[in-house]
Design a protein around this motif. Sequence first.
Motif, PDB file in Angstrom:
ATOM      1  N   LEU A  29       4.880  -9.952  -4.550  1.00 32.52           N
ATOM      2  CA  LEU A  29       4.989  -9.324  -5.865  1.00 32.52           C
ATOM      3  C   LEU A  29       5.042 -10.389  -6.969  1.00 32.52           C
ATOM      4  O   LEU A  29       6.075 -10.599  -7.618  1.00 32.52           O
ATOM      5  CB  LEU A  29       6.238  -8.431  -5.916  1.00 32.52           C
ATOM      6  CG  LEU A  29       6.330  -7.352  -4.834  1.00 32.52           C
ATOM      7  CD1 LEU A  29       7.653  -6.614  -4.904  1.00 32.52           C
ATOM      8  CD2 LEU A  29       5.162  -6.376  -4.936  1.00 32.52           C
ATOM      9  N   SER A 348       0.734  -6.010   3.558  1.00 33.92           N
ATOM     10  CA  SER A 348      -0.159  -5.470   2.528  1.00 33.92           C
ATOM     11  C   SER A 348       0.046  -3.976   2.335  1.00 33.92           C
ATOM     12  O   SER A 348      -0.216  -3.435   1.252  1.00 33.92           O
ATOM     13  CB  SER A 348      -1.619  -5.761   2.891  1.00 33.92           C
ATOM     14  OG  SER A 348      -1.941  -5.227   4.170  1.00 33.92           O
ATOM     15  N   GLU A 352       3.083  -2.126  -1.924  1.00 30.20           N
ATOM     16  CA  GLU A 352       3.109  -1.061  -2.922  1.00 30.20           C
ATOM     17  C   GLU A 352       4.371  -0.212  -2.798  1.00 30.20           C
ATOM     18  O   GLU A 352       4.913   0.274  -3.807  1.00 30.20           O
ATOM     19  CB  GLU A 352       1.867  -0.182  -2.792  1.00 30.20           C
ATOM     20  CG  GLU A 352       1.737   0.865  -3.881  1.00 30.20           C
ATOM     21  CD  GLU A 352       1.697   0.252  -5.280  1.00 30.20           C
ATOM     22  OE1 GLU A 352       2.264   0.876  -6.198  1.00 30.20           O
ATOM     23  OE2 GLU A 352       1.120  -0.847  -5.442  1.00 30.20           O
ATOM     24  N   GLN A 353       4.857  -0.042  -1.573  1.00 29.19           N
ATOM     25  CA  GLN A 353       6.077   0.733  -1.376  1.00 29.19           C
ATOM     26  C   GLN A 353       7.292   0.033  -1.965  1.00 29.19           C
ATOM     27  O   GLN A 353       8.264   0.688  -2.371  1.00 29.19           O
ATOM     28  CB  GLN A 353       6.273   1.006   0.118  1.00 29.19           C
ATOM     29  CG  GLN A 353       5.196   1.891   0.720  1.00 29.19           C
ATOM     30  CD  GLN A 353       5.421   2.180   2.188  1.00 29.19           C
ATOM     31  OE1 GLN A 353       6.546   2.421   2.616  1.00 29.19           O
ATOM     32  NE2 GLN A 353       4.349   2.150   2.966  1.00 29.19           N
ATOM     33  N   ARG A 355       7.021  -1.895  -4.705  1.00 22.91           N
ATOM     34  CA  ARG A 355       6.836  -1.809  -6.147  1.00 22.91           C
ATOM     35  C   ARG A 355       7.465  -0.535  -6.722  1.00 22.91           C
ATOM     36  O   ARG A 355       7.969  -0.532  -7.850  1.00 22.91           O
ATOM     37  CB  ARG A 355       5.351  -1.839  -6.503  1.00 22.91           C
ATOM     38  CG  ARG A 355       4.708  -3.206  -6.360  1.00 22.91           C
ATOM     39  CD  ARG A 355       3.291  -3.208  -6.922  1.00 22.91           C
ATOM     40  NE  ARG A 355       2.699  -4.535  -6.824  1.00 22.91           N
ATOM     41  CZ  ARG A 355       1.929  -4.939  -5.823  1.00 22.91           C
ATOM     42  NH1 ARG A 355       1.631  -4.101  -4.837  1.00 22.91           N
ATOM     43  NH2 ARG A 355       1.442  -6.170  -5.814  1.00 22.91           N
TER      44      ARG A 355
END
Length: 367
Positions: A29, A348, A352-353, A355
């Motif tokens: 991130l 990868s 997103e989880q 974020r």
Amino acid sequence: MSIKPRILLLSAYDAASHKRWREQLIALLPEYHWHTLILAPRYFQWRIRGNPLSWLNELCLQEPWDLVIATSMVDLATLRGLHPQLANTPCLLYMHENQFAFPVSNQQQGRVEPQMVNLYGAVAADSVVFNSAWNRDSFLKGASEFLGKMPDAVPEGLIERLRLKSRVLPVPIEDYLFVDNPEPLNRACPHLLWNHRWEYDKAPDRLLGFLARLENRQQPYRLSLVGEGFRNHPKSFDQIATRFSHRLENWGFLESRAEYDRLLRKADIVLSTALHDFQGLSMLEAMASGCVPLAPDRLAYREYVPDSCRYESHEQDAGAEAEAAISCLQRILEKPPSQCRPDPWKASVLAEQYRLPFGELIRARPD
């Protein structure tokens, strides 16, 4: 040019898995500005209760942050009380483990203080994130039982409030470890891998019993027993080294990460005998690298080890459990599972989880 949101990451007992997770997070991130405070993983009882004092004069705790992320060893409730700046900053507590479910060795005293640090930290946090559902569930169960011991003035609805602000986000497995076309399982003489910390909670005595029974069955196999060792390791390791030296391919801690990764790709079956594993990074790494898992039907293993690769759990009967593991191994050798890759644990995929809760907390920060 937009200013990156500022995240302060606190790791009060920066053990290998904690260090790995925080370094991964920073790499995954890059849209955030990161600053870390860490304490070395030693003097456990002092660390878990004393980290607010160790950090008392840290100037960064007086600075404005968009989000504070603390690991489960951080005494977050005390820290927020000592630093008014943090009291109004969103805080996420990441639970690598919980002291309610941690097995106690004969050398350890009661764990009331560490349990209270975990509980108060979860109460003080705006969000609590666990590395497995088993970790979350055992924490909530343990906290409920803990509150049940209070003689009076027990707060109502606390466990449900903790449940509502909890979620599961595993420590990611690096993408490079995932093998698309692993070598076929050597069914005639499988290469068994046991790759855990050399401590009592990983049950090396059960590994010894399993190997003794495997030897009696005259099943050909090769063995690699690797992992982080300590000066005072359980005697079962010495017995294994003596009795099964003719089976050993690798022994002890592998200093080279590249050498360890090669071993993961070469081994056929990764074995666990653990009585404690909040996520099981070593199992997940090996599975990503093409190993077939063989694990007890307990702990976090139920979340990613296929049913056919889990043997019956007999925590009170090591002999029965060893027999169950032998039977499961034979079934695996007769009919290997088609796919064991833990793709949902891929870095990868999980980026997103991670974020999502970070963004939610930062946007909710009071002006």
